[in-house]
Scaffold this active site. Sequence first.
Site, PDB file in Angstrom:
ATOM      1  N   HIS A  97      38.686  40.475  46.605  1.00 36.63           N
ATOM      2  CA  HIS A  97      38.162  41.408  45.612  1.00 36.63           C
ATOM      3  C   HIS A  97      38.865  41.180  44.275  1.00 36.63           C
ATOM      4  CE1 HIS A  97      36.297  44.751  43.807  1.00 36.63           C
ATOM      5  NE2 HIS A  97      36.455  45.679  44.739  1.00 36.63           N
ATOM      6  N   HIS A 154      36.096  45.003  39.420  1.00 37.66           N
ATOM      7  CA  HIS A 154      36.123  46.461  39.285  1.00 37.66           C
ATOM      8  C   HIS A 154      37.465  47.035  38.846  1.00 37.66           C
ATOM      9  CE1 HIS A 154      32.301  47.190  41.912  1.00 37.66           C
ATOM     10  NE2 HIS A 154      32.061  46.532  40.784  1.00 37.66           N
ATOM     11  N   TYR A 171      40.519  46.382  39.786  1.00 36.90           N
ATOM     12  CA  TYR A 171      41.603  46.485  40.759  1.00 36.90           C
ATOM     13  C   TYR A 171      42.633  45.385  40.495  1.00 36.90           C
ATOM     14  CZ  TYR A 171      38.581  49.946  42.887  1.00 36.90           C
ATOM     15  OH  TYR A 171      37.806  51.063  43.093  1.00 36.90           O
TER      16      TYR A 171
END
Length: 359
Positions: free
Chosen positions: A174, A177, A179
């Site tokens: 990931h 977004h 993060y």
Amino acid sequence: MSPLFTPITAGAITLPNRIAMAPLTRARAGRTHIPNALMAEHYAQRAGAGLLIAEATMVSADASAFTGEPGIFDEACVAGWKGVTDAVHAKGGRIALQLWHPGRAAHSLLDGGRQPVSSSDRAIQGDTIHTPDGPKPYEVPRRLDVTELPGIVDLFVEGAKRAIRAGFDGVQIHGAHGYLIDQFLRDSVNDRTDGYGGSIENRARLLLEIVDAVSAEVGAGRVSVRISPLVAYNDIRDSQPVALVEYVARELDARGIGFLEIRHGDQSLPEEQAVGAAARRSFRGPLFLNGGFDAVSAAEAIASGRGDVIVFGKPFISNPDLVDRLRTNAPLAEVDFSTLYSPGPKGYTDYPALDAVTA
């Protein structure tokens, strides 16, 4: 036949169709962060997708940003996820796990009093986080020292190894977004002056080190990456999103990963299409596109070569049989947003398939 329903191979995973389910945080794992039978039922209901990408999953026990998101940080998590992957595979599905560290999007009240960490000491502005004590402002994070970054890489490696032991067909890193990895990638947050800040090459270093280390353990064909160069969620932006995508996509292409996912805010916007085009130019493997697609625009994106697989989020929440509904041009059920993060089956496993609705 629509190109959505043709098979494709993405690295080590063969997809029977080109409709993927997005990683959707639903907070059903509870305070233990251990996946459970309810989650197994939820994912198995949606096993008709070409690929399920399981929700953002904690690589560290002290890296929580939601109450109830799942983890992959110990053997209890492995056992819990094994129930999920077994249920999906029994239905003929394929599933990958998204490996995630929230960085500055965490909070000490969720993480045993530990201060969140990030590429810098810049806090998320203009929003609050839900904690056991109610909504709170985001905290100022602690800037990670360069000597700590190998430990971050190790968290993702160990998470990937556990994911494969738990039966997942692959893992997704990931990098989107806002993060932790994205907090290194994008320059509105990353103000470092060492080898992990400044130039695009330096800001992408942590992501690529994670990709290299995870690939060495589980094979590059089982590794994918998600980035969101224009999504402003968690108070993040970049001054050169197209250049950032070109560099990251080119480096990932050279590493032969299974696929790259571009998370758009709205794929119809010209600036988002420019980012997608940059990824298409630089990445020769399967390109997954995500953001505001319907059946028509999804088929057009594949037919035109803009992307190879379309990732659907909200439609999969309320339509467990989304693939069949898209194939037959059936109406889609609406999402009950009030139950997105509530515990229990309501709004999670109780959305009926179309054949049950019309029976």
